[in-house]
Design a protein around this motif. Structure first.
Motif, PDB file in Angstrom:
ATOM      1  N   LEU A 401     -13.908 137.159  14.762  1.00 18.55           N
ATOM      2  CA  LEU A 401     -14.930 138.174  14.485  1.00 18.55           C
ATOM      3  C   LEU A 401     -14.727 139.391  15.387  1.00 18.55           C
ATOM      4  N   ARG A 402     -14.381 139.126  16.644  1.00 18.63           N
ATOM      5  CA  ARG A 402     -14.139 140.241  17.580  1.00 18.63           C
ATOM      6  C   ARG A 402     -12.908 141.019  17.138  1.00 18.63           C
ATOM      7  N   ALA A 403     -11.867 140.294  16.726  1.00 12.78           N
ATOM      8  CA  ALA A 403     -10.644 140.956  16.276  1.00 12.78           C
ATOM      9  C   ALA A 403     -10.923 141.849  15.074  1.00 12.78           C
ATOM     10  N   ALA A 404     -11.953 141.479  14.300  1.00  8.08           N
ATOM     11  CA  ALA A 404     -12.293 142.283  13.115  1.00  8.08           C
ATOM     12  C   ALA A 404     -13.203 143.460  13.491  1.00  8.08           C
ATOM     13  N   GLY A 405     -13.455 143.648  14.796  1.00  8.49           N
ATOM     14  CA  GLY A 405     -14.184 144.820  15.242  1.00  8.49           C
ATOM     15  C   GLY A 405     -15.685 144.627  15.404  1.00  8.49           C
ATOM     16  N   ALA A 406     -16.151 143.369  15.483  1.00  2.23           N
ATOM     17  CA  ALA A 406     -17.588 143.143  15.632  1.00  2.23           C
ATOM     18  C   ALA A 406     -17.940 142.900  17.098  1.00  2.23           C
ATOM     19  N   ASP A 407     -19.184 143.194  17.408  1.00  4.12           N
ATOM     20  CA  ASP A 407     -19.736 142.828  18.706  1.00  4.12           C
ATOM     21  C   ASP A 407     -20.390 141.458  18.478  1.00  4.12           C
ATOM     22  N   VAL A 408     -19.869 140.415  19.131  1.00  2.00           N
ATOM     23  CA  VAL A 408     -20.335 139.054  18.845  1.00  2.00           C
ATOM     24  C   VAL A 408     -21.236 138.551  19.962  1.00  2.00           C
ATOM     25  N   GLU A 409     -22.420 138.067  19.574  1.00  3.99           N
ATOM     26  CA  GLU A 409     -23.300 137.478  20.580  1.00  3.99           C
ATOM     27  C   GLU A 409     -23.454 135.992  20.296  1.00  3.99           C
ATOM     28  N   GLU A 410     -22.949 135.185  21.217  1.00  3.79           N
ATOM     29  CA  GLU A 410     -23.055 133.728  21.028  1.00  3.79           C
ATOM     30  C   GLU A 410     -24.346 133.241  21.649  1.00  3.79           C
ATOM     31  N   LEU A 411     -25.043 132.388  20.921  1.00  2.00           N
ATOM     32  CA  LEU A 411     -26.272 131.793  21.436  1.00  2.00           C
ATOM     33  C   LEU A 411     -26.064 130.284  21.489  1.00  2.00           C
ATOM     34  N   THR A 412     -26.013 129.756  22.688  1.00  2.00           N
ATOM     35  CA  THR A 412     -25.786 128.312  22.818  1.00  2.00           C
ATOM     36  C   THR A 412     -27.076 127.562  22.518  1.00  2.00           C
ATOM     37  N   LEU A 413     -27.020 126.693  21.505  1.00  2.00           N
ATOM     38  CA  LEU A 413     -28.231 126.017  21.041  1.00  2.00           C
ATOM     39  C   LEU A 413     -28.385 124.616  21.607  1.00  2.00           C
ATOM     40  N   TYR A 414     -27.278 123.886  21.610  1.00  4.83           N
ATOM     41  CA  TYR A 414     -27.363 122.481  22.005  1.00  4.83           C
ATOM     42  C   TYR A 414     -25.995 122.010  22.438  1.00  4.83           C
ATOM     43  N   LEU A 415     -26.016 120.885  23.148  1.00  2.00           N
ATOM     44  CA  LEU A 415     -24.774 120.212  23.476  1.00  2.00           C
ATOM     45  C   LEU A 415     -24.748 118.929  22.647  1.00  2.00           C
ATOM     46  N   ALA A 416     -23.663 118.723  21.927  1.00  2.00           N
ATOM     47  CA  ALA A 416     -23.528 117.479  21.172  1.00  2.00           C
ATOM     48  C   ALA A 416     -22.903 116.448  22.098  1.00  2.00           C
ATOM     49  N   ALA A 417     -23.732 115.568  22.632  1.00  2.00           N
ATOM     50  CA  ALA A 417     -23.254 114.597  23.617  1.00  2.00           C
ATOM     51  C   ALA A 417     -23.123 113.218  23.001  1.00  2.00           C
ATOM     52  N   PRO A 418     -22.295 112.348  23.563  1.00  4.74           N
ATOM     53  CA  PRO A 418     -22.283 110.961  23.082  1.00  4.74           C
ATOM     54  C   PRO A 418     -23.646 110.347  23.374  1.00  4.74           C
ATOM     55  N   PRO A 419     -24.088 109.403  22.549  1.00  7.58           N
ATOM     56  CA  PRO A 419     -25.431 108.858  22.732  1.00  7.58           C
ATOM     57  C   PRO A 419     -25.538 108.060  24.027  1.00  7.58           C
TER      58      PRO A 419
END
Ligand code: SAH
Length: 514
Positions: A401-419
């Protein structure tokens, strides 16, 4: 005080999918569940989390509840105004003493509703490969208890009369007395050459069957170490057992399929597998540990409302659910997304969006991050893209997405952890190599399963390995698995379909039956 209820529910022979619609509805409303040894444990999970669960077959203070004590317990909870489900294996009125319980409740003035079940004597046998009737072969059947000792005089079952009076004879609770039953029937005039079969734990992942004749069946069952609960069937229909066994009829039938998705997400896959006659083994390899807090969500909601983001891209159903939950909790809702366009990685994510009242503006043809990046690229130059995702997710998409010229904002939602606390019984079955097919729907299900198994996936050596897409397959290969199936399209239905096709193509040649 409320007027209580007791639902006398037949749980079916073992497969939790074989309870009735009414039975399941009662279970889902229960405040108290009193269950038998033969009722499926998975069904107990359908009762509300807070329901009182009482094992009527288990010894408390070193004694098993007597029938009188069970009756008293039902009456007591019913009189206290509770919604009680009495869950019994098979049908409640077939050797289940259900009618005694109903009489006790009627006597005490507690309302009781009977919800019949699929009895093992007919439905269990069917799944075991034996039809109780078959045109021109058997036009009658009888179901009898083998519990009474056939060698003792004055026993309840008249074996001599039964021997010749019905085409098909189904014996319940007879496993310990196969010799005596076979002898009594032969002496009663039934031919020693009559086909016979024994089906153990019908319709469960542990189903096993043996076949023989009236003369040999006891010995055959002993040699195979057949144990209770099992059904003995005598009559010409028993000769069908091998040709009508699940595996002879459908590619996934009777197969134990390891499902590694989160419990919340597994239901569509589990349902699809049950409809194939398979036995899903649930070992959720992922637990979501939420990482987004209300403050962060409120900030994003405000930015969304301000029209900051030209696109929001969702890369999993989990991302959709966690993001919208967080949004809702911070005072926003689906309308917060009114000024952004929405992209979804694939049909599953698109469906999750639709369930929350949101339409995806863009879904790539192939459900992988690379394809999503390529599909978005022409639309995003100079724009801002919100990317809500899991901690530790691959960098491919934001980079594209950045390479395509966008300003990307990542929002970390969760960690997928082993149970933290995986179900021990399923884990043991996996370690013992009892899995026929293992299904992986994300890379983290592969890596987490490996972690749960001490980084050793060799227990899956003989299992068919089925992956939802090429990225997951690559992870599986890196972990030393030999991947047999890569779904196309990369959806749950695609996964089940591709696995069926693989198993069907590889089925053994049909043995000639003469
Ligand atoms: N009410 C039950 C029967 C209870 S008597 C019904 O309708 O099925 C218990 C006996 O049922 C067991 O001893 C066994 O003979 C039979 N049985 C129940 N479930 C079974 C299963 N899944 N496979 C084989 N036999 C089963």
């Amino acid at each position: 005080m409320n007027l209580g209820h007791v639902w006398l529910v037949g749980a079916g022979p073992g497969d939790p999918g074989l309870i009735t619609v009414n039975g399941l509805a009662a279970l889902r409303r229960a405040e108290v569940v009193i269950y038998d040894r033969l009722a499926s444990r998975e069904l107990l999970d359908e009762a509300p989390a807070g329901a009182i669960r009482i094992d009527a077959g288990k010894s408390t203070n070193n004694h098993t509840l007597t029938q009188e004590e069970i009756n008293a317990l039902l009456v007591e909870h019913g009189q206290a105004g509770r919604r009680v489900v009495r869950l019994k294996g098979g049908d409640p009125y077939v050797f289940g003493r259900g009618s005694e319980e109903a009489l006790a409740l009627a006597e005490a003035g507690v309302p009781c509703i009977v919800i019949p079940g699929v009895t093992s004597a007919i439905g269990g046998l069917a799944v075991g490969g034996v039809p109780v009737t078959h045109r021109a072969v058997a036009t009658s059947f009888a179901v009898v208890t083998g519990h009474e000792d056939p060698t003792k005089p004055r026993e309840g079952v008249d074996w001599t009369r039964l021997a010749g009076s019905t085409d098909t004879l189904v014996v319940l609770m007879g496993t310990a007395r196969l010799d005596g039953i076979a002898r009594a029937l032969t002496e009663g005039g039934r031919a020693a050459t009559t086909p016979a079969a024994v089906v153990q734990e019908a319709s469960t992942p542990r189903q096993r069957a043996v076949t023989g004749t009236l003369a040999t069946i006891a010995e055959v069952a002993r040699a195979a170490e057949i144990a209770a609960p099992a059904l003995l069937v005598i009559g010409d229909v028993a000769a069908f057992q091998q040709s009508l066994a699940p595996a002879a009829l459908a590619p996934l039938a009777g197969k134990r399929v390891l499902v590694t998705r989160t419990r919340a997400q597994a239901s569509t896959l589990v349902e699809a597998l049950r409809l194939e006659g398979a036995h899903p083994l649930l070992l959720p390899a992922i637990e979501l540990d939420r990482r987004v807090d209300a403050a962060a969500a409120a900030q994003v909601a405000a930015a969304l409302a301000g029209g900051t983001y030209t696109w929001t891209a969702f890369t999993s159903t989990n991302a959709v659910d966690v993001f919208l939950d967080a949004l809702f909790e911070s005072g926003g809702d689906a309308r917060s997304l009114g000024r952004t366009r929405i992209a979804a990685v694939g049909p599953g994510t698109e469906r999750a969006l639709r369930a929350r009242g949101l339409r995806a503006d863009l879904v790539p043809a192939e459900a992988i991050g690379e394809a999503l990046g390529a599909a978005l690229a022409p639309h995003i130059a100079g724009g801002r893209v919100l990317l809500p995702r899991a901690e530790g997710a691959r960098d491919v998409l934001p980079a594209a997405l950045r390479a395509a010229g966008a300003d990307v904002e990542e929002l970390t939602l969760y960690l997928a952890a082993p149970p933290a606390d995986p179900p021990a019984e399923v884990l043991k079955a996996v370690q013992a190599g009892q899995v026929d097919v293992a299904m992986f729907t994300s890379s983290s299900t592969v890596t987490h399963l490996a972690a749960m198994l001490g980084n050793d996936l060799s227990a899956l050596r003989n299992a068919v390995i089925a992956c939802i897409g090429p990225i997951v397959a690559e992870t599986a290969r890196e972990r030393g698995l030999q991947v047999d199936v890569v779904a196309e399209p990369h959806t749950i239905d695609g996964l089940v379909e591709a696995t069926r096709a693989f198993m069907h193509a590889r089925r053994p040649a049909r043995t000639e039956v003469r």
